[in-house]
Design a protein around this motif. Structure first.
Motif: not given
Length: 201
Positions: A126-127, A130-131, A133-134, A163, A167, A170, A174
């Motif tokens: 999940v991390l 997110c990373s 995507l950012l 952003t 990033k 995260v 991560e």
């Protein structure tokens, strides 16, 4: 609990969709692309860009329009390299996504016997989403800025800064999460071998 299960369902489906051998192959290929993009892409292209006196990192850290405009003017002689770096960044993002997802999938399969331990790779995946995507959004804001240097919305600077900060927050979690998952696999493997030897005595 149901919400947690819903969040993890896509990553569980990804891990289960492929065999461990396929995940290992995907990890190996993506690792080569990941490292190759850095060594043969980012390093020489960044050096070319830095001949302007600035780097794309300086652009991403700029907080005012005047700072951004100064950097953009300096980038004009190396604009092709700036564009190429943005393309390489997306290749890096995809390779990193596949690499981390494949490694987490292998870890997940090894830790599937314990509902608590297996949460580590699930959270890690999940991390990773997110990373990446950012990182993609950050790259997009940069592209929108340098592709329209005379009339880009000033709000893009704030979006780029926010952003980038999110990033790195995260990413700071991560990478250790992936490392923890790998360490747990080795510990489980070690303890299982130790127990099997004791049982043989």
């Amino acid at each position: 609990m149901r919400r947690a299960l819903t969040v993890f369902r896509p990553v569980e489906a990804y891990a289960d969709a492929l065999s461990p051998r396929t995940h290992a192959f995907a990890a190996a290929v993506s690792f080569c692309v990941f490292v190759g993009t850095i060594g043969f892409g980012f390093v020489p292209v960044t050096r070319e860009i830095e001949t302007s006196g600035y780097s794309t990192g300086d652009l991403q850290e700029a907080t005012t329009r005047s700072e951004v405009d100064t950097i953009l003017r300096a980038f004009e002689p190396v604009f092709d390299s700036v564009v190429l770096l943005s393309v390489l960044d997306y290749l890096f993002i995809v390779a990193g996504f596949v690499l981390f997802f494949s490694l987490h999938s292998l870890v997940m399969k090894r830790l599937a016997f314990d509902d608590r331990l297996v949460l580590v790779p699930k959270v890690g995946m999940v991390l990773t989403v997110c990373s990446r995507l950012l990182d993609s959004l950050e790259n997009l804001w940069v592209i929108l800025i340098y592709s329209n240097p005379d009339s880009y919305p000033t709000a893009l600077i704030a979006l780029m800064n926010a952003t980038q900060s999110a990033k790195w927050l995260v990413v700071a979690v991560e990478y250790p999460t992936l490392g923890l998952g790998i360490v747990l696999v080795f510990l489980v493997r070690f303890t299982s071998l130790f127990d099997s030897k004791n049982n043989q005595r």
